[in-house]
Scaffold this motif. Structure first.
Motif, short mmCIF file in Angstrom:
data_model
loop_
_atom_site.label_atom_id
_atom_site.label_comp_id
_atom_site.label_asym_id
_atom_site.label_seq_id
_atom_site.Cartn_x
_atom_site.Cartn_y
_atom_site.Cartn_z
N HIS A 117 0.85 -1.24 -0.06
CA HIS A 117 0.05 -0.02 -0.13
C HIS A 117 0.87 1.17 -0.05
CE1 HIS A 117 -3.94 -2.10 0.26
NE2 HIS A 117 -3.42 -2.95 1.02
N PRO A 118 1.95 1.22 0.77
CA PRO A 118 2.80 2.54 0.90
C PRO A 118 3.46 2.61 -0.71
CG PRO A 118 3.09 1.58 2.73
CD PRO A 118 2.17 0.43 2.12
N ASN A 119 3.67 1.37 -1.38
CA ASN A 119 4.17 1.71 -2.68
C ASN A 119 3.12 2.38 -3.63
OD1 ASN A 119 6.55 0.46 -2.37
ND2 ASN A 119 6.14 -1.38 -2.88
N SER A 120 1.98 1.97 -3.56
CA SER A 120 0.75 2.51 -4.44
C SER A 120 0.87 4.07 -4.24
CB SER A 120 -0.49 1.71 -4.04
OG SER A 120 -0.25 0.54 -4.68
N ASP A 121 0.83 4.24 -2.63
CA ASP A 121 0.67 5.87 -2.39
C ASP A 121 1.87 6.56 -2.98
OD1 ASP A 121 -1.50 4.96 -0.75
OD2 ASP A 121 -0.45 5.18 1.08
N LYS A 122 3.14 5.91 -3.15
CA LYS A 122 4.29 6.78 -3.40
C LYS A 122 4.09 6.82 -5.00
CE LYS A 122 9.09 6.37 -3.52
NZ LYS A 122 10.37 6.04 -3.10
N LEU A 123 3.48 5.92 -5.80
CA LEU A 123 3.11 5.88 -7.08
C LEU A 123 2.45 7.36 -7.32
CD1 LEU A 123 2.74 2.48 -8.28
CD2 LEU A 123 4.47 3.72 -9.12
N LEU A 124 1.35 7.38 -6.49
CA LEU A 124 0.41 8.50 -6.65
C LEU A 124 1.17 9.90 -6.45
CD1 LEU A 124 -2.60 9.71 -6.72
CD2 LEU A 124 -2.55 9.69 -4.28
N THR A 125 2.11 10.06 -5.23
CA THR A 125 2.55 11.31 -4.96
C THR A 125 3.91 11.59 -5.89
OG1 THR A 125 4.00 9.91 -3.03
CG2 THR A 125 1.98 11.02 -2.51
N THR A 126 4.48 10.53 -6.39
CA THR A 126 5.61 10.95 -7.05
C THR A 126 5.35 10.97 -8.49
OG1 THR A 126 6.52 8.65 -7.16
CG2 THR A 126 7.47 9.88 -5.36
N HIS A 127 4.43 10.32 -9.19
CA HIS A 127 4.19 10.30 -10.77
C HIS A 127 2.94 11.10 -11.03
CE1 HIS A 127 7.63 7.97 -11.22
NE2 HIS A 127 7.39 7.01 -10.30
N VAL A 128 1.76 10.58 -10.33
CA VAL A 128 0.45 11.22 -10.63
C VAL A 128 0.20 12.78 -10.27
CG1 VAL A 128 -1.83 10.65 -10.80
CG2 VAL A 128 -0.31 8.65 -10.79
N LEU A 129 0.34 12.77 -9.02
CA LEU A 129 0.05 14.07 -8.50
C LEU A 129 0.90 15.24 -9.30
CD1 LEU A 129 -0.67 13.88 -4.62
CD2 LEU A 129 -2.21 14.16 -6.46
N PRO A 130 2.28 15.14 -9.15
CA PRO A 130 2.93 16.17 -10.09
C PRO A 130 2.21 16.56 -11.42
CG PRO A 130 4.54 14.70 -8.97
CD PRO A 130 3.15 14.01 -8.66
N VAL A 131 1.98 15.55 -12.19
CA VAL A 131 1.07 15.85 -13.49
C VAL A 131 -0.19 16.69 -13.15
CG1 VAL A 131 0.30 14.95 -15.41
CG2 VAL A 131 2.51 14.19 -14.43
N LEU A 132 -1.09 16.13 -12.43
CA LEU A 132 -2.28 16.47 -11.96
C LEU A 132 -2.14 18.10 -11.44
CD1 LEU A 132 -4.45 13.67 -10.39
CD2 LEU A 132 -4.59 14.79 -12.56
N MET A 133 -1.20 18.26 -10.69
CA MET A 133 -0.90 19.77 -9.86
C MET A 133 -0.19 20.50 -10.62
SD MET A 133 -2.79 18.79 -7.24
CE MET A 133 -2.45 20.27 -6.21
N GLN A 134 0.33 19.90 -11.99
CA GLN A 134 1.44 20.71 -12.79
C GLN A 134 2.35 21.29 -11.98
OE1 GLN A 134 -1.35 23.28 -14.89
NE2 GLN A 134 -2.21 21.87 -16.02
N GLU A 135 3.20 20.52 -11.15
CA GLU A 135 4.06 20.89 -10.43
C GLU A 135 5.42 19.97 -10.65
OE1 GLU A 135 2.03 22.75 -6.46
OE2 GLU A 135 3.68 21.69 -6.30
N THR A 136 6.61 20.42 -10.31
CA THR A 136 7.71 19.33 -10.65
C THR A 136 7.82 18.91 -9.01
OG1 THR A 136 8.66 21.08 -11.89
CG2 THR A 136 10.23 19.27 -11.02
N PRO A 137 7.87 17.44 -9.24
CA PRO A 137 8.35 16.69 -7.97
C PRO A 137 9.37 17.52 -7.26
CG PRO A 137 8.32 15.32 -9.60
CD PRO A 137 8.00 16.45 -10.41
N ARG A 138 9.22 17.17 -5.90
CA ARG A 138 10.49 17.97 -5.25
C ARG A 138 11.36 16.89 -4.40
NH1 ARG A 138 7.96 23.52 -3.35
NH2 ARG A 138 6.43 23.44 -4.65
#
Length: 114
Positions: A93-114
């Motif tokens: 489950h943490p791996n899936s959360d990490k996929l969301l936060t490192t790959h999907v959210l930055p695109v949806l939020m139009q921000e560069t991952p930090r």
């Protein structure tokens, strides 16, 4: 899984027809128990904000075996489904959360991952 997430995102409407009452949708994604720090639980929905930089992104979602997840992101008008086969694996489950936060959210939020 995507259709169920979309149904909830749309307040219970599917193709213009109300199939689940809007009141039930609101009650089921409202906090009814505190599961962990910063994570609440509704009626079969996890209510979990994720961080992207300094911003908190509210989500509600479903969690299944092996890290399978459905995330509904109301502010982004989006549903994200992650399917995996990480059965009997620690940290699925943490791996899936990490996929969301490192790959999907930055695109949806139009921000560069930090």
């Amino acid at each position: 899984m995507l259709k169920l997430g979309q149904l909830y995102l749309n307040g219970g409407k599917w193709e213009g027809r109300q199939v689940i009452s809007r009141d039930w949708i609101k009650r089921s994604i409202a906090p009814h128990a505190n599961a962990r720090e910063d994570i609440d639980y509704g009626y079969l929905w996890w209510l979990q904000p994720f961080k992207l930089g300094e911003r908190k992104v509210p989500t509600f979602g479903m969690s299944g075996m092996g890290g399978n997840k459905v995330f509904v992101l109301p502010e982004q008008d989006a549903v994200v489904v992650i399917t995996t086969t990480n059965f009997q694996m620690r940290g699925a489950h943490p791996n899936s959360d990490k996929l969301l936060t490192t790959h999907v959210l930055p695109v949806l939020m139009q921000e560069t991952p930090r």
